[in-house]
Design an enzyme around this catalytic site. Structure first.
Site, mmCIF file in Angstrom:
data_model
loop_
_atom_site.group_PDB
_atom_site.id
_atom_site.type_symbol
_atom_site.label_atom_id
_atom_site.label_comp_id
_atom_site.label_asym_id
_atom_site.label_seq_id
_atom_site.Cartn_x
_atom_site.Cartn_y
_atom_site.Cartn_z
ATOM 1 N N ASN A 7 0.633 -1.147 0.036
ATOM 2 C CA ASN A 7 -0.070 0.374 -0.440
ATOM 3 C C ASN A 7 0.581 0.731 0.102
ATOM 4 O O ASN A 7 1.508 1.519 0.684
ATOM 5 C CB ASN A 7 -1.000 -0.106 1.424
ATOM 6 C CG ASN A 7 -1.731 1.198 0.859
ATOM 7 O OD1 ASN A 7 -1.248 2.580 0.506
ATOM 8 N ND2 ASN A 7 -3.450 0.983 1.905
ATOM 9 N N GLU A 34 -3.593 1.714 -3.005
ATOM 10 C CA GLU A 34 -4.198 3.223 -2.437
ATOM 11 C C GLU A 34 -3.453 3.933 -3.857
ATOM 12 O O GLU A 34 -2.477 5.371 -2.603
ATOM 13 C CB GLU A 34 -3.759 3.457 -1.030
ATOM 14 C CG GLU A 34 -4.954 4.394 -0.355
ATOM 15 C CD GLU A 34 -4.409 4.530 0.981
ATOM 16 O OE1 GLU A 34 -4.254 5.624 1.329
ATOM 17 O OE2 GLU A 34 -3.637 3.654 1.950
ATOM 18 N N ASP A 147 -4.103 -5.021 0.745
ATOM 19 C CA ASP A 147 -4.393 -4.202 2.375
ATOM 20 C C ASP A 147 -6.201 -5.070 2.301
ATOM 21 O O ASP A 147 -6.494 -3.957 1.914
ATOM 22 C CB ASP A 147 -4.629 -3.274 2.338
ATOM 23 C CG ASP A 147 -4.747 -2.336 3.368
ATOM 24 O OD1 ASP A 147 -4.846 -2.734 4.319
ATOM 25 O OD2 ASP A 147 -4.604 -0.918 3.376
ATOM 26 N N ASN A 149 -7.292 -4.446 5.272
ATOM 27 C CA ASN A 149 -7.760 -4.181 6.668
ATOM 28 C C ASN A 149 -8.451 -4.412 7.919
ATOM 29 O O ASN A 149 -9.994 -4.588 8.208
ATOM 30 C CB ASN A 149 -8.605 -2.482 5.788
ATOM 31 C CG ASN A 149 -8.052 -1.520 5.465
ATOM 32 O OD1 ASN A 149 -7.487 -0.657 6.230
ATOM 33 N ND2 ASN A 149 -7.640 -0.461 4.473
ATOM 34 N N ASP A 218 -1.683 -6.651 5.979
ATOM 35 C CA ASP A 218 -1.510 -6.343 4.171
ATOM 36 C C ASP A 218 -0.911 -7.887 4.614
ATOM 37 O O ASP A 218 -0.454 -8.672 4.798
ATOM 38 C CB ASP A 218 -0.713 -5.712 4.229
ATOM 39 C CG ASP A 218 -0.738 -4.501 3.633
ATOM 40 O OD1 ASP A 218 -0.953 -3.943 3.914
ATOM 41 O OD2 ASP A 218 -0.453 -3.800 5.247
ATOM 42 N N ASP A 247 2.566 4.628 4.929
ATOM 43 C CA ASP A 247 2.510 4.388 6.665
ATOM 44 C C ASP A 247 2.668 2.507 6.581
ATOM 45 O O ASP A 247 2.632 2.270 7.456
ATOM 46 C CB ASP A 247 1.265 4.637 6.995
ATOM 47 C CG ASP A 247 0.092 4.314 6.272
ATOM 48 O OD1 ASP A 247 0.371 4.524 5.221
ATOM 49 O OD2 ASP A 247 -0.748 5.658 6.786
ATOM 50 N N HIS A 248 2.510 1.837 4.838
ATOM 51 C CA HIS A 248 2.790 0.475 5.100
ATOM 52 C C HIS A 248 4.029 -0.131 5.173
ATOM 53 O O HIS A 248 4.180 0.656 4.238
ATOM 54 C CB HIS A 248 1.804 0.338 4.486
ATOM 55 C CG HIS A 248 0.081 -0.307 3.852
ATOM 56 N ND1 HIS A 248 -0.131 -0.953 4.643
ATOM 57 C CD2 HIS A 248 -0.364 1.002 4.286
ATOM 58 C CE1 HIS A 248 -1.939 -0.349 4.964
ATOM 59 N NE2 HIS A 248 -2.012 0.802 4.688
#
Length: 257
Positions: A7, A34, A147, A149, A218, A247-248
């Protein structure tokens, strides 16, 4: 064969970091989520120059998924999930690379929960489960990468008690993930690291990365045709610690094909 998911949290701003990671690790397939870029703004030329051919499904400002293949063109199978003709969010794309079906997905966040966004998340999950069953029925080697989530268990979140009401950790979300696994999918990272706290995401706030206050959201799920070929799985954690990171962190599997 190395297959990765990442991501990127905005492909335009993260392109230098993405290209650096691709050059260093040279995955055969990279699934991106994303993108946050419309279809015409995807940096195809830069990725081609790096040795990757691409398919992508963009969306202005939000969402967006892509599949990159090193030295060859991914053969697109489809984009979007059946079951909701009004759903225009760019969250799913599917291709074949070297005989392996690659499904790249960006499952909805779902917060705040409960509420309409959480309802959408669960309905999207149901549609994914239907497509996953169809893929398993083919008997083909398949990877569901992206991802999701969702933190499937308490081992996948740094302080479970703080997340009980979050859409990523609510019982309904975890139950949906486990319904998916029960079809016969292998959770590659957890299979290779059964008792380890291993994360793929760290928030930008409160020094989460420095404190290792992470989440494992993930995932790479392998069909039975691939599960026995799993040789390694891990997270390129250091990528999260670089300048202007997503941030991943990239997550990957090695398959003996």
């Amino acid at each position: 064969m190395r297959i990765a998911t990442f991501n990127v949290n905005g492909i335009t701003s993260r392109l230098p970091a993405l290209l650096q990671w691709l050059a260093e690790t040279r995955p055969d397939v990279a699934c991106l989520q994303e993108l946050k870029a419309p279809q015409e703004k995807f940096p195809e030329a830069a990725l081609n120059q790096a040795g990757y051919q691409c398919i992508w499904h963009g969306q202005k400002s939000w969402n967006g998924v892509a599949i990159l293949a090193r030295g060859k063109a991914p053969l697109e199978v489809g984009r979007g999930l059946a079951g909701d003709p009004e759903d225009e969010q760019s969250r799913y794309i599917e291709a074949v690379v070297d005989g392996v079906v690659i499904a790249c997905l960006y499952l909805p966040n779902g917060n705040p929960a409960p509420g309409p966004k959480f309802d959408y998340k669960l309905k999207w999950f149901d549609r994914l489960i239907v497509r996953a069953a169809e893929l398993l029925d083919t008997g083909a080697p398949v990877v569901l990468a992206g991802d999701f989530n969702v933190m499937p268990t308490e081992l996948d979140v740094y302080k479970p008690e703080r997340w009980v009401d979050d859409a990523l950790f609510r019982p309904e979300t975890r139950a949906a993930f486990h319904r998916l696994l029960e079809q016969g999918w292998c959770d590659a990272l957890r299979t290779m690291h059964p008792g380890e706290r291993i994360y793929t995401f760290w928030d930008y706030f409160r020094n989460a990365y420095g404190r290792d206050a992470g989440l494992r959201i993930d995932h790479l799920l392998l069909s039975p045709a691939l599960a026995g070929k799993l040789k390694a799985a891990n997270v390129d954690r250091d990528v999260r610690g670089r300048e202007k990171p997503s941030d991943h962190a990239p997550t990957w599997v090695e398959l003996d094909i």
